[in-house]
Design a protein around this motif. Structure first.
Motif, short mmCIF file in Angstrom:
data_model
loop_
_atom_site.label_atom_id
_atom_site.label_comp_id
_atom_site.label_asym_id
_atom_site.label_seq_id
_atom_site.Cartn_x
_atom_site.Cartn_y
_atom_site.Cartn_z
N ASP A 66 25.99 -47.33 -17.83
CA ASP A 66 24.95 -47.34 -19.16
C ASP A 66 23.88 -46.70 -18.80
O ASP A 66 23.34 -45.86 -19.44
N ASP A 67 23.22 -47.13 -17.76
CA ASP A 67 22.08 -46.47 -17.03
C ASP A 67 22.06 -44.89 -16.91
O ASP A 67 21.28 -44.38 -17.45
N TYR A 68 23.13 -44.38 -16.44
CA TYR A 68 23.14 -42.94 -16.17
C TYR A 68 23.18 -42.35 -17.50
O TYR A 68 22.76 -41.26 -17.71
N VAL A 69 24.22 -42.88 -18.52
CA VAL A 69 24.17 -42.40 -19.82
C VAL A 69 23.18 -42.13 -20.55
O VAL A 69 22.67 -41.33 -21.19
N ALA A 70 22.13 -43.20 -20.54
CA ALA A 70 20.94 -43.39 -21.24
C ALA A 70 20.04 -42.35 -20.55
O ALA A 70 19.36 -41.59 -21.51
N GLN A 71 19.96 -42.14 -19.40
CA GLN A 71 18.88 -41.26 -18.73
C GLN A 71 19.42 -39.75 -18.78
O GLN A 71 18.55 -38.88 -18.72
N SER A 72 20.63 -39.33 -18.63
CA SER A 72 21.24 -38.21 -18.40
C SER A 72 22.02 -37.44 -19.75
O SER A 72 22.04 -36.21 -19.65
N ILE A 73 22.40 -38.02 -20.49
CA ILE A 73 23.31 -37.44 -21.74
C ILE A 73 22.32 -37.38 -22.59
O ILE A 73 21.78 -38.58 -23.43
N THR A 74 22.00 -36.45 -23.54
CA THR A 74 21.15 -36.19 -24.48
C THR A 74 21.84 -35.83 -25.96
O THR A 74 21.41 -36.31 -26.69
N ASN A 75 23.19 -35.56 -25.84
CA ASN A 75 23.92 -35.34 -26.94
C ASN A 75 24.31 -36.45 -27.57
O ASN A 75 24.89 -37.62 -27.31
N ALA A 76 23.57 -36.78 -28.78
CA ALA A 76 23.65 -38.18 -29.53
C ALA A 76 25.19 -38.46 -29.93
O ALA A 76 25.37 -39.76 -29.89
N SER A 77 25.91 -37.81 -30.21
CA SER A 77 27.42 -37.98 -30.73
C SER A 77 28.11 -38.19 -29.58
O SER A 77 28.91 -39.35 -29.54
N VAL A 78 27.92 -37.74 -28.29
CA VAL A 78 28.64 -38.15 -27.14
C VAL A 78 28.34 -39.41 -26.39
O VAL A 78 29.00 -40.18 -26.08
N LYS A 79 26.93 -39.77 -26.53
CA LYS A 79 26.38 -40.88 -26.16
C LYS A 79 26.83 -42.16 -27.11
O LYS A 79 27.23 -43.23 -26.40
N LYS A 80 26.94 -42.05 -28.33
CA LYS A 80 27.63 -42.98 -29.08
C LYS A 80 29.03 -43.14 -28.86
O LYS A 80 29.60 -44.36 -29.00
#
Length: 198
Positions: A66-80
């Motif tokens: 979760d921490d890595y995704v929150a900090q590193s992935i900016t694409n909203a649809s991929v994050k979702k």
């Protein structure tokens, strides 16, 4: 970053959300009862969403949380997609891997590729996304006070991520790209020196 592989909390994380496009087919779900979730992971009918194939047709996997995704992935649809996915099946996992890896920062991919290029890491390869898969994990990124990436080489088990032997902890300077590897005493050594004494 914190590890998600604490046994008590592991399945809570993986099954707390759902998304229609990422659910298992009804046929597969019929085979997997609530009481056999653990068995499904052991039999590789289910796969973790935190273990991602870095490149197609390669057994280099990475661990994200979760921490890595929150900090590193900016694409909203991929994050979702990541946040709402429970788990993966053999049918949908490669598409999931591709979407996640395409959204990773380019610099992180270069770091992962550098670690996976090490013979000591590639010699430990095992598994194909299921249990016993070797993964690399960026646990800390460079800061103003510390210019290094910290990377761990781990092996996936049902309850936890096990440390890989002989090479488990690496740091890489963000500018010079120099690699240091932790020895058995807990000291980081230049990789050439570490290779001489390991």
């Amino acid at each position: 970053m914190k590890s998600l592989f604490v046994f008590v909390g592991l399945f809570t994380f993986f099954f707390s959300h759902c998304q229609e496009e990422n659910k298992l087919s009804e046929a597969v779900k019929a085979e997997i009862s609530v009481d056999s979730i653990e068995r499904a992971f052991l039999d590789e009918k289910l796969f973790y969403t935190t273990v991602i194939r870095l490149h197609p047709n390669d057994n280099a996997f990475i661990f994200i949380d979760d921490d890595y995704v929150a900090q590193s992935i900016t694409n909203a649809s991929v994050k979702k997609l990541y946040e709402t996915s429970e788990y993966l099946s053999s049918e949908n996992r490669e598409a999931f891997y591709q979407k996640i890896s395409n959204a990773l920062p380019k610099e992180d991919i270069r770091v992962f590729d550098r670690i996976w290029s090490l013979k000591e890491v590639r010699q430990q390869i095992g598994g194909d996304g299921g249990l016993h898969t070797l993964v690399t994990w960026i646990t800390q990124k460079p800061t103003a006070k510390d210019p290094n990436y910290y990377i761990e080489v781990r092996r996936l088990y049902l309850e936890r991520l096990g440390t890989c032997i002989p090479i488990g902890y690496i740091k890489m300077h963000s500018q010079t790209k120099d690699l240091l590897v932790m020895d058995s005493e807990g000291e980081y050594l230049p990789i050439a020196k570490w290779r001489q004494i390991k």
